[in-house]
Design a protein around this motif. Sequence first.
Motif, PDB file in Angstrom:
ATOM      1  N   ILE A  90       0.818  -1.223   0.000  1.00  0.00           N
ATOM      2  CA  ILE A  90       0.000   0.000   0.000  1.00  0.00           C
ATOM      3  C   ILE A  90       0.851   1.272   0.000  1.00  0.00           C
ATOM      4  O   ILE A  90       0.313   2.375   0.078  1.00  0.00           O
ATOM      5  N   GLN A  91       2.179   1.107  -0.108  1.00  0.00           N
ATOM      6  CA  GLN A  91       3.093   2.250  -0.156  1.00  0.00           C
ATOM      7  C   GLN A  91       2.917   3.169   1.056  1.00  0.00           C
ATOM      8  O   GLN A  91       2.806   4.392   0.930  1.00  0.00           O
ATOM      9  N   ASP A  92       2.918   2.545   2.234  1.00  0.00           N
ATOM     10  CA  ASP A  92       2.767   3.282   3.487  1.00  0.00           C
ATOM     11  C   ASP A  92       4.053   3.124   4.303  1.00  0.00           C
ATOM     12  O   ASP A  92       4.522   1.999   4.513  1.00  0.00           O
ATOM     13  N   VAL A  93       4.626   4.228   4.757  1.00  0.00           N
ATOM     14  CA  VAL A  93       5.915   4.166   5.441  1.00  0.00           C
ATOM     15  C   VAL A  93       5.781   4.237   6.965  1.00  0.00           C
ATOM     16  O   VAL A  93       6.789   4.289   7.670  1.00  0.00           O
ATOM     17  N   SER A  94       4.567   4.225   7.485  1.00  0.00           N
ATOM     18  CA  SER A  94       4.378   4.412   8.930  1.00  0.00           C
ATOM     19  C   SER A  94       5.026   3.283   9.742  1.00  0.00           C
ATOM     20  O   SER A  94       5.537   3.524  10.848  1.00  0.00           O
ATOM     21  N   TYR A  95       5.024   2.059   9.209  1.00  0.00           N
ATOM     22  CA  TYR A  95       5.651   0.958   9.951  1.00  0.00           C
ATOM     23  C   TYR A  95       7.162   1.164  10.042  1.00  0.00           C
ATOM     24  O   TYR A  95       7.775   0.894  11.071  1.00  0.00           O
ATOM     25  N   TYR A  96       7.772   1.672   8.981  1.00  0.00           N
ATOM     26  CA  TYR A  96       9.205   1.950   9.011  1.00  0.00           C
ATOM     27  C   TYR A  96       9.527   2.992  10.082  1.00  0.00           C
ATOM     28  O   TYR A  96      10.496   2.849  10.832  1.00  0.00           O
ATOM     29  N   LEU A  97       8.699   4.024  10.156  1.00  0.00           N
ATOM     30  CA  LEU A  97       8.912   5.069  11.159  1.00  0.00           C
ATOM     31  C   LEU A  97       8.771   4.495  12.571  1.00  0.00           C
ATOM     32  O   LEU A  97       9.507   4.885  13.490  1.00  0.00           O
ATOM     33  N   GLU A  98       7.844   3.574  12.741  1.00  0.00           N
ATOM     34  CA  GLU A  98       7.658   2.928  14.036  1.00  0.00           C
ATOM     35  C   GLU A  98       8.919   2.164  14.447  1.00  0.00           C
ATOM     36  O   GLU A  98       9.348   2.214  15.607  1.00  0.00           O
ATOM     37  N   LEU A  99       9.519   1.465  13.480  1.00  0.00           N
ATOM     38  CA  LEU A  99      10.747   0.716  13.764  1.00  0.00           C
ATOM     39  C   LEU A  99      11.892   1.656  14.147  1.00  0.00           C
ATOM     40  O   LEU A  99      12.642   1.384  15.094  1.00  0.00           O
ATOM     41  N   PHE A 100      12.026   2.756  13.420  1.00  0.00           N
ATOM     42  CA  PHE A 100      13.069   3.725  13.762  1.00  0.00           C
ATOM     43  C   PHE A 100      12.813   4.324  15.136  1.00  0.00           C
ATOM     44  O   PHE A 100      13.751   4.512  15.930  1.00  0.00           O
ATOM     45  N   ASN A 101      11.567   4.616  15.435  1.00  0.00           N
ATOM     46  CA  ASN A 101      11.218   5.180  16.733  1.00  0.00           C
ATOM     47  C   ASN A 101      11.620   4.223  17.852  1.00  0.00           C
ATOM     48  O   ASN A 101      12.250   4.633  18.836  1.00  0.00           O
ATOM     49  N   GLN A 102      11.281   2.947  17.700  1.00  0.00           N
ATOM     50  CA  GLN A 102      11.628   1.953  18.722  1.00  0.00           C
ATOM     51  C   GLN A 102      13.144   1.839  18.893  1.00  0.00           C
ATOM     52  O   GLN A 102      13.669   1.824  20.013  1.00  0.00           O
ATOM     53  N   GLY A 103      13.837   1.751  17.763  1.00  0.00           N
ATOM     54  CA  GLY A 103      15.281   1.570  17.823  1.00  0.00           C
ATOM     55  C   GLY A 103      16.002   2.762  18.416  1.00  0.00           C
ATOM     56  O   GLY A 103      16.921   2.611  19.240  1.00  0.00           O
ATOM     57  N   LEU A 104      15.599   3.953  18.040  1.00  0.00           N
ATOM     58  CA  LEU A 104      16.277   5.145  18.535  1.00  0.00           C
ATOM     59  C   LEU A 104      15.965   5.423  19.998  1.00  0.00           C
ATOM     60  O   LEU A 104      16.780   5.991  20.725  1.00  0.00           O
ATOM     61  N   ARG A 105      14.770   5.015  20.453  1.00  0.00           N
ATOM     62  CA  ARG A 105      14.468   5.133  21.887  1.00  0.00           C
ATOM     63  C   ARG A 105      15.416   4.242  22.694  1.00  0.00           C
ATOM     64  O   ARG A 105      15.913   4.641  23.760  1.00  0.00           O
ATOM     65  N   LYS A 106      15.665   3.040  22.188  1.00  0.00           N
ATOM     66  CA  LYS A 106      16.607   2.152  22.872  1.00  0.00           C
ATOM     67  C   LYS A 106      18.012   2.747  22.866  1.00  0.00           C
ATOM     68  O   LYS A 106      18.746   2.647  23.849  1.00  0.00           O
ATOM     69  N   ALA A 107      18.383   3.344  21.749  1.00  0.00           N
ATOM     70  CA  ALA A 107      19.710   3.951  21.641  1.00  0.00           C
ATOM     71  C   ALA A 107      19.861   5.089  22.646  1.00  0.00           C
ATOM     72  O   ALA A 107      20.914   5.245  23.285  1.00  0.00           O
ATOM     73  N   SER A 108      18.814   5.894  22.807  1.00  0.00           N
ATOM     74  CA  SER A 108      18.897   7.034  23.723  1.00  0.00           C
ATOM     75  C   SER A 108      19.037   6.564  25.168  1.00  0.00           C
ATOM     76  O   SER A 108      19.698   7.216  25.984  1.00  0.00           O
ATOM     77  N   MET A 109      18.447   5.423  25.497  1.00  0.00           N
ATOM     78  CA  MET A 109      18.552   4.902  26.854  1.00  0.00           C
ATOM     79  C   MET A 109      19.930   4.286  27.106  1.00  0.00           C
ATOM     80  O   MET A 109      20.442   4.316  28.220  1.00  0.00           O
ATOM     81  N   HIS A 110      20.533   3.731  26.079  1.00  0.00           N
ATOM     82  CA  HIS A 110      21.820   3.064  26.257  1.00  0.00           C
ATOM     83  C   HIS A 110      22.925   4.048  26.611  1.00  0.00           C
ATOM     84  O   HIS A 110      23.798   3.760  27.422  1.00  0.00           O
ATOM     85  N   ASP A 111      22.898   5.242  26.005  1.00  0.00           N
ATOM     86  CA  ASP A 111      24.011   6.172  26.178  1.00  0.00           C
ATOM     87  C   ASP A 111      23.553   7.537  26.702  1.00  0.00           C
ATOM     88  O   ASP A 111      24.276   8.517  26.602  1.00  0.00           O
ATOM     89  N   ASP A 112      22.363   7.591  27.242  1.00  0.00           N
ATOM     90  CA  ASP A 112      21.835   8.863  27.754  1.00  0.00           C
ATOM     91  C   ASP A 112      21.810   9.960  26.705  1.00  0.00           C
ATOM     92  O   ASP A 112      21.962  11.139  27.021  1.00  0.00           O
TER      93      ASP A 112
END
Length: 266
Positions: A90-112
Motif C-alpha cells: 500500500i506504499q505506506d511508510v508508517s511501519y518503518y517510522l515505528e521501527l526507527f522510533n523503537q530503535g532510537l528510543r533504545k539507543a537514547s537509553m543506552h548512552d543517555d
Amino acid sequence: MIMKLRYISMELSYRDNYDDKYAYAFYCHTRFISNYLSKAIRKDRYETHKDYNAIFIEVGSEHDSFIGGPECLFVFVPFYKERYERSIEIQDVSYYLELFNQGLRKASMHDDIPWCVFENALRSFEMNGCRNEWIYKKTIFREINLKVEMHCELTTNDFGLRILFFDFKQKKLLCKGVALATEANELHYEHLFRGIKLIEDSIGIFDFTNRIFVYFNIEDIKNGVFRIQYQDYDADRNSSIKGYYDSYIEAIKRALVKNDALDNRL
C-alpha cells in the motif's frame, strides 16, 4: 573517546535467516529514512559518551544493546513480516517510522542521548511529508542564458536525479525531467554525478572522474524539450569501464521509465 554521532542505519537481522534478496529489499525500502536521519543528526554535532559514531538498528532479533565494531552502537527491535509486506503493497511508510522510533528510543537509553535529538529529526521528516529531497547543485551559464538545477529525491522505491532548466534572465522554467534513477541505495547513485558543465552545443552531467556520459542538447532545452542523450560505449577503447558504463545505461533506462510515469509538463 568522545565521537560525534554521524550515521543511523537499519537492516533485517542476519540471525533470522532471511535470504539476501529479501533482506536487501528491506534495506532499500527503509534507506531513504536512514539517509534523512543521518543528515539531520550530523547538524546537531551530538557527542556520544562512548566509542561509536553510528547507530545500527537490527530488526528481527531481541538482544541487549551493545557497542561493536566498527564504532557502532547496535540496538534490536522485533520484526513483523506481515506489516512490512503490507507496507510495500500500500506504499505506506508508517511501519518503518515505528521501527526507527523503537530503535532510537533504545539507543537514547543506552548512552543517555537526549531523546529530543532523535525526536526532532523524526518529527522534521514527518512534517516534510516523509520526503527526502534536496537541491544538490545550481549552475548558471550566463553565456547561453541558462540556469540549471540538480534536484535529488530518495524514496522508499528508488533514487532520482531531476534536472530543471531555466531561462536565467526571465527566471522561466523551460523544461525538467529525471536524468538518472537507481535503486534506493547511495552506493548505486553517489558516484554517478558531481556537477554540470557546458560542452560545445550541449550541457553534460559529469561524474566524480570528470567523465560525461549523459548530456542535453541546448537547442532542445530552449525549445522546452527534455531529451536525455548519452555517450556511446567504445568496447575497444574503454573495456576497463564497461561495468561503470553499464551502470549509467541502467540509470538512464530507469529515468526514462520514471519520466513516462511522471507529469513533467510545465
